[in-house]
Design a protein around this motif. Structure first.
Motif, mmCIF file in Angstrom:
data_model
loop_
_atom_site.group_PDB
_atom_site.id
_atom_site.type_symbol
_atom_site.label_atom_id
_atom_site.label_comp_id
_atom_site.label_asym_id
_atom_site.label_seq_id
_atom_site.Cartn_x
_atom_site.Cartn_y
_atom_site.Cartn_z
ATOM 1 N N HIS A 255 5.793 -2.331 4.134
ATOM 2 C CA HIS A 255 6.745 -2.799 5.155
ATOM 3 C C HIS A 255 8.057 -3.202 4.496
ATOM 4 N N ASP B 249 1.985 -4.997 3.380
ATOM 5 C CA ASP B 249 3.215 -5.794 3.431
ATOM 6 C C ASP B 249 4.255 -5.248 2.457
ATOM 7 N N ILE C 206 10.050 -8.597 -1.321
ATOM 8 C CA ILE C 206 9.759 -9.502 -0.203
ATOM 9 C C ILE C 206 10.406 -10.860 -0.488
#
Lengths: 745, 172
Positions: free
Chosen positions: A577, A574, A540
């Motif tokens: 994702h 997350d 991320i």
């Protein structure tokens, strides 16, 4: 990765509980098929000899009877013994149903009648006329004792008695205090509440789905493929629930062979369920005659120990279990000789039954120790402490851990052992004599190779899965607990899948090894999932965990958090994702450490204290109190773990006082082949049972610190009760079960 | 029915009416079919278990017209007109208090005797006969549990008994 312990080590209700209390849990005989036919087994009326003729005409004439299978028309199956050997077969020639006209045990299946309904199949079975050439059966162990032999081929996984150490006979002759007695264990049948059953669903084109009562679906699949020459891809075995087994479901039983034979021949689905009396034609805990001799000094310190056992087996297989080995490791003693022999009988092959060998051998050793306590005037608990073994002297190894002293101390305190008066017949209330007895229990702590899969979904649900069985042991729940803590998922969002050959392979559920083995595999699989998740989280942009290692994070409440600063975190969703996935899945295999097993001896231990109350005129024994203090490493689930010990103690009470399959040696058959005459404990027989788990840290048996609980609860229970009976009455009874005829004799 | 050849004809079925779990059903049954086999094999109500087929284990316990019955010892034709409750009919949606107590107290392991234990316990509590642990033990002794969950079964039944007596007292 630091795991949180929100679930492991707590008391959790069974995840399979709602299915079981509502009747929706499906057992082997409860799966449907549109084209289902029913098979009923015809059992031999003789024990030894051969079938001279079978007349099936009357059965075949009944409308709705489809076929009668006998040795004359059975479908062709594999030729070699080798093909019939399952994962835990002892050395020898496995029994093949309908193989030929020879009869080698009472109740041997001689025909399978298949019909459109169960009623019709049962009716058809009653019409089969079999004529036999009968021979005199040989089923009396006592008469075969002289012909007993050391099994020439060892059973895989069963250690033969260790070599003698010192000079036991010489030390015995020199010892100031000696005793030598004979002890007997009667035949016991497992008698799970669910009779053995198989439903074979014909899926077309030779493909089968099999629902079998088995403690490990891979054993059924391997056996069926080998015997019927089928490919694993064509044989899926699904057995999510097993209605008790206690060892009777380790090996595939003959109803499986018969159901598959019929299904393949008829090209349709077939169910075969054994009747309760046919459950007495399967394996059993063998009758065993043992001799124990002890020599000690006046202080009760053991100088010599001899323990020999002769056990029955079938004419076609050398079933073996560890009966005498426990006597080589439970106490410090410089001079030990152990022996184990078999005698061939016209019975079916015995089978592992809850703590096989240990129930039998530890009963003899621990009653003998009580006799030594009486002979030396030393308190039975003190005698055991004086002879405490710091190492396994039988194998000359250190223990991985051994908190038996704590078992003795905590069990005695809870029971109130210090208030016991030593003299037999010294405690009484009203009409009843009161006796207090104790014994030590021991069982091996194993870990086996096991695989498992973990799959975490973006919605926060987790599935853990492997092929092993939950026999009522709590496996569904403990695997979910391990997964929940490893990945920070509430247990209500975890689903466990078991009992399906489509799942990663796990060992048979037996030997108390499932928690240690499949538990370790689930933890490994979850760890692999967490590695993938952390890798995604680090991807991320400006990830707060960009520099975090797995060792530095925890998985809590659907988040990956830095252990040192939980405010530094990434949501698991997350991370998924970021990885562009909706699920993360891993399958891993946990293996036991070879080095550990070479270097160390691994055992669970227990101290069992029992109170009996005996009405001497009636000979009725009531076990009014039992305290079982257990050292078994880490306890995963306080609720189901306690139940495992309770169940072991109850079966131990059955072994001590009630359970005996009685052979009529004239006809070679078990006479009491039903629940009316084979007595298992009922609710009214069971009073207070207290379970204590003492602290024991073990970092060697398995990576998750677990030693296993399935068997330890039964070991030592019968001896504690027998010793309590002596304390109450002054009568030393060396044969179990201690039925009322022995009390009033 | 016996035909001339002495064999039974599968076609000889008898019409009966049973109310099963509140649902009235017209059934054609063979005269030798037990209530247990009817439930398990014909009606797919496999929650009722077969442990011995001899009335010795209690796994097949169902409630017939308010009384505990071993379904293996009852021929279906003899129950014409009766009302039968099986484990499947004990609750809709939420668990019955006895079912919930069995889960809470871990009053089972393998689960095979469990429906029979629960049906016995439900009827026992409704009969109002069992008040002490001793009495629960005695009146639950027709239901064998080979896993040995007896002490937990008594705990579960006692907890529901205490709960229902507490509710009665509150109502009075």
């Amino acid at each position: 990765m630091a795991t949180t312990n929100l679930h492991v080590g707590t008391a959790q209700s069974r995840l399979d509980g709602p299915a079981k209390v509502t009747g929706t849990a499906k057992y082997a005989a409860e799966f449907k098929a549109a084209d289902l036919a029913y098979g009923v087994v015809v059992s031999s009326a003789i024990t030894r000899g051969r079938i001279s003729a079978i007349d099936a005409a009357a059965a075949l004439a009944v409308p709705g009877v489809i076929q009668v299978f006998t040795h004359e028309n059975r479908p062709r199956t594999a030729w070699l013994d080798y093909n019939y050997r399952d994962q835990v077969a002892p050395p020898g020639s496995p029994f093949r149903a309908l193989h030929g006209p020879e009869i080698s045990f009472g109740g041997q299946p001689v025909a399978l009648v298949v019909a459109e309904s169960f009623d019709l199949a049962r009716h058809g079975a009653s019409l089969i006329r079999v004529t036999y050439e009968e021979e005199v059966p040989n089923t009396d162990l006592a008469k075969n004792r002289e012909a007993a032999y050391v099994p020439p081929k060892k059973r895989s996984g069963i250690k033969p008695p260790p070599d003698p150490r010192g000079d036991a006979e010489g030390a015995l002759a020199a010892a100031p205090i000696t005793l030598r007695h004979e002890y007997k264990q009667a035949v016991e049948h497992h008698n799970p509440m669910e009779p053995h059953a198989t439903t074979v669903v014909w899926e077309g084109e030779g493909k089968l789905t099999i629902h079998d009562k088995i403690q490990g679906v891979n054993n059924t699949q391997g056996y069926v493929c080998s015997v019927f020459n089928l490919k694993p891809d064509d044989v899926r075995v699904i057995s999510p629930y097993v209605g008790g087994a206690f060892g009777s479901g380790l090996r595939p039983q003959y109803q499986l062979f018969l159901a598959v034979s019929a299904a393949l021949d008829l090209k349709r689905s077939v169910r075969v369920v054994l009747s309760r009396d046919q459950m007495f034609t399967l394996g059993y805990r063998p009758e065993t005659i043992q001799t124990v001799a002890l020599g000690a000094d006046e202080d009760g310190r053991l100088q010599a120990l001899l323990h020999e056992a002769v056990a029955g087996t079938s004419t076609f297989e050398d079933y073996q279990e560890s009966v005498v080995n426990w006597s080589g490791l439970l106490y410090h003693c410089p001079n030990v000789t152990l022996g184990y022999k078999l005698a061939k009988l016209d019975t079916y092959t015995p089978a592992d039954m809850r703590a096989p060998g240990a129930v039998t051998g530890v009963f003899a050793l621990e009653v003998a120790m009580d006799e030594l306590a009486c002979a030396t005037g030393i308190d039975p608990l003190e005698l055991r402490l004086r002879n405490y073994a710091e190492r396994d002297e039988g194998e000359n190894k250190d223990f991985t851990s051994k908190a038996l002293r704590a078992c003795y101390a905590e069990g005695a305190a809870r029971f109130g052992w210090a208030r016991r008066t030593a003299e037999p017949r010294s405690m009484r209330e009203g009409r009843e004599l009161i006796g207090w007895g104790m014994a030590t229990g021991v069982w091996e702590a194993f870990m086996m190779k096991s695989s498992a899969r973990a799959r975490l979904s973006i919605d926060g649900s987790l599935e853990v899965a492997c092929s092993t069985a939950d026999l009522g042991t709590g496996t569904y729940t403990i695997l979910a607990q391990i997964g929940a803590d490893a990945l920070g998922v509430p247990i209500g969002r975890v689903r466990t899948q078991l009992g399906d050959t489509a799942l990663p392979e796990a060992p048979l559920a037996g030997g108390s090894w499932t928690a240690a083995s499949s538990g370790a595999a689930v933890e490994l699989a979850c760890r692999a999932v967490s590695e993938q998740l952390l890798a995604f989280a680090r991807r991320i942009d400006e990830s707060p965990l960009a520099n975090a290692d797995l060792a530095h994070v925890t998985f809590v409440d659907g988040e990956i958090r830095l252990a040192s600063d939980p405010s530094v975190r990434v949501a698991v969703a997350d991370a998924m994702h970021a990885g562009g996935v909706e699920t993360v899945e891993a399958t891993e295999t946990a293996k036991p450490s070879l080095l550990t097993s070479l270097r160390y001896a691994a055992y669970t231990h227990s101290a069992v204290f029992a109170e009996v109350r005996i009405d001497e005129e009636l000979g009725v024994v009531r076990v009014t109190r039992v305290v079982s203090a257990v050292a078994a490493g880490k306890i995963l689930n306080l609720k189901t773990a306690r139940s495992q010990i309770l169940g072991g103690v109850v079966m131990g009470i059955g072994a001590a006082l009630e359970e005996e399959s009685m052979l009529d040696h004239n006809v070679g058959r078990f006479m009491n082949h039903n629940f009316g005459e084979y007595h298992v404990p009922v609710n009214a027989d069971i009073h207070d049972i207290e379970v204590i788990f003492v602290d024991e840290h073990d970092d060697k048996v398995s990576p998750i610190g677990v030693k296993g609980l399935g068997e330890i609860g039964i070991v030592g229970t019968a001896a504690a009760i027998a010793n309590a009976v002596h304390h109450a009455t002054g009568k030393r009874i060396r044969e179990i079960p201690i039925t009322l005829d022995k009390i009033i004799a | 029915m016996l035909s001339e050849s002495g064999t039974r004809d599968a076609g000889d079925r008898i019409a009966i009416t049973l109310t099963i779990n509140g649902q009235r059903r017209q059934l054609q049954v063979a005269p030798w079919t037990s209530l247990l086999d009817l439930l398990r094999e014909d009606l797919d109500l496999t929650g009722t278990k077969k442990g011995c087929d001899h009335g010795q284990c209690g796994a097949c316990t169902v409630i017939v017209d308010g009384r505990r019955v071993n379904a293996c010892l009852a021929l279906a034709v003899m129950k014409d007109g009766a009302s039968v409750t099986t484990i499947e009919g004990l609750s809709t949606g939420a668990l019955h208090p006895v079912q919930a107590a069995f889960v809470e107290h871990d009053a089972f392991q393998c689960g095979y005797c469990t429906p029979g234990q629960i049906m016995s316990a439900v009827a026992l509590i409704e009969e109002g006969r069992a008040r002490t642990r001793e009495e629960i033990r005695e009146y639950m002794s027709g239901n064998l549990c080979r896993c040995g969950a007896y002490t937990n079964i008594v705990d579960a039944v006692e907890s529901v008994l205490n709960g229902s007596s507490a509710r009665r007292e509150a109502a009075e």
